[in-house]
Design an enzyme around this catalytic site. Sequence first.
Site, mmCIF file in Angstrom:
data_model
loop_
_atom_site.group_PDB
_atom_site.id
_atom_site.type_symbol
_atom_site.label_atom_id
_atom_site.label_comp_id
_atom_site.label_asym_id
_atom_site.label_seq_id
_atom_site.Cartn_x
_atom_site.Cartn_y
_atom_site.Cartn_z
ATOM 1 N N GLU A 36 28.707 3.564 9.033
ATOM 2 C CA GLU A 36 28.065 4.543 9.680
ATOM 3 C C GLU A 36 28.603 5.302 10.902
ATOM 4 O O GLU A 36 28.765 6.560 11.070
ATOM 5 C CB GLU A 36 26.731 3.919 10.325
ATOM 6 N N GLU B 184 29.084 9.350 10.160
ATOM 7 C CA GLU B 184 28.263 10.116 11.456
ATOM 8 C C GLU B 184 29.361 10.687 12.420
ATOM 9 O O GLU B 184 29.117 11.941 13.010
ATOM 10 C CB GLU B 184 27.245 9.381 11.890
ATOM 11 N N GLY C 120 5.825 -5.774 16.534
ATOM 12 C CA GLY C 120 4.262 -5.832 16.411
ATOM 13 C C GLY C 120 3.843 -5.281 14.946
ATOM 14 O O GLY C 120 2.709 -5.858 14.587
ATOM 15 N N ARG D 57 -3.185 -7.758 8.831
ATOM 16 C CA ARG D 57 -1.800 -7.395 9.382
ATOM 17 C C ARG D 57 -1.237 -6.339 8.418
ATOM 18 O O ARG D 57 -1.046 -6.392 7.238
ATOM 19 C CB ARG D 57 -0.897 -8.328 9.516
ATOM 20 N N GLU D 58 -0.660 -4.923 9.063
ATOM 21 C CA GLU D 58 -0.290 -4.069 8.447
ATOM 22 C C GLU D 58 1.127 -4.007 8.666
ATOM 23 O O GLU D 58 1.522 -3.929 9.912
ATOM 24 C CB GLU D 58 -1.024 -2.656 8.528
ATOM 25 N N GLU E 46 23.925 13.252 2.810
ATOM 26 C CA GLU E 46 23.219 14.801 2.498
ATOM 27 C C GLU E 46 22.071 14.675 3.284
ATOM 28 O O GLU E 46 21.050 13.637 3.094
ATOM 29 C CB GLU E 46 22.921 14.866 0.755
ATOM 30 N N ILE F 140 0.890 -1.265 -0.001
ATOM 31 C CA ILE F 140 0.070 0.105 -0.189
ATOM 32 C C ILE F 140 0.990 1.444 0.005
ATOM 33 O O ILE F 140 0.174 2.469 -0.303
ATOM 34 C CB ILE F 140 -1.068 0.206 1.286
ATOM 35 N N PHE F 141 2.254 1.010 0.338
ATOM 36 C CA PHE F 141 3.185 2.340 -0.031
ATOM 37 C C PHE F 141 4.521 1.932 -0.195
ATOM 38 O O PHE F 141 4.877 0.897 0.502
ATOM 39 C CB PHE F 141 2.969 3.059 1.491
ATOM 40 N N ALA G 218 24.541 5.068 13.997
ATOM 41 C CA ALA G 218 23.657 3.960 13.316
ATOM 42 C C ALA G 218 23.049 4.603 11.917
ATOM 43 O O ALA G 218 23.097 5.719 11.587
ATOM 44 C CB ALA G 218 22.595 3.834 14.413
ATOM 45 N N GLU H 247 21.683 15.202 6.340
ATOM 46 C CA GLU H 247 22.113 14.541 7.962
ATOM 47 C C GLU H 247 22.533 15.702 8.580
ATOM 48 O O GLU H 247 23.841 15.863 8.310
ATOM 49 C CB GLU H 247 22.678 13.457 7.815
ATOM 50 N N GLU I 174 11.925 -4.746 10.867
ATOM 51 C CA GLU I 174 13.395 -4.171 11.238
ATOM 52 C C GLU I 174 14.086 -5.092 12.240
ATOM 53 O O GLU I 174 13.435 -5.341 13.218
ATOM 54 C CB GLU I 174 13.397 -2.825 11.530
ATOM 55 N N ARG J 265 15.178 14.519 15.221
ATOM 56 C CA ARG J 265 14.433 13.481 14.466
ATOM 57 C C ARG J 265 12.939 14.214 14.312
ATOM 58 O O ARG J 265 12.332 14.332 15.235
ATOM 59 C CB ARG J 265 14.382 12.222 15.538
#
Length: 177
Positions: free
Chosen positions: A88, A92, A111, A33-34, A134, A11-12, A72, A136, A115, A60
């Site tokens: 990373e 960073e 849930g 379930r999504e 770029e 859906i996306f 991260a 960040e 990831e 964030r």
Amino acid sequence: MTERKIIGETIFTGHVFTVERDTVDCGGLPATREVVRHPGGVAVLALDDKNRVVMVRQFRYAIGKELLELPAGRLEPGEDPLQAGLRELGEETGYTASHIEFLGRMIPTGGYDSEILWLYLATGLIAGQPHPDEGEILTCRLVPFDQAVSMVIDGTIEDGKTCYGLMKYALMRGKGL
């Protein structure tokens, strides 16, 4: 217990993740379930020779505030998590590490999100110049390890992967692991 996918649709599709809506067989009954499909990520608990944690502070957007975090990032498709962690850390913070070891994996939000986050400990640090992606914007900060753990306990550090990494390592160290 298990659930079996009967039918599903995307859906996306975005730059970072996709979202699927599936109908599953849940013990003989259909259920919806999504699921956010995410390629996974990596975080690095980097300790310098003075037992300070290399951390980054960045805004964030999703929660509307700055967080203090372990370096991260997201895994590229097929990328080795160890190599991603080293990448990373360098991007960073500018640091490279002469020693890196696996601390474990965590599932941040099982849930609804696929990831898996890989966590590493980096030591033998050599300072360099950060080169963030770029778009960040972040600042690097060295925090004494015990102070960082206290910041988790008092709620100053709220980021899940950072809390997990700091507390796991504190417990491992306390048990002589």
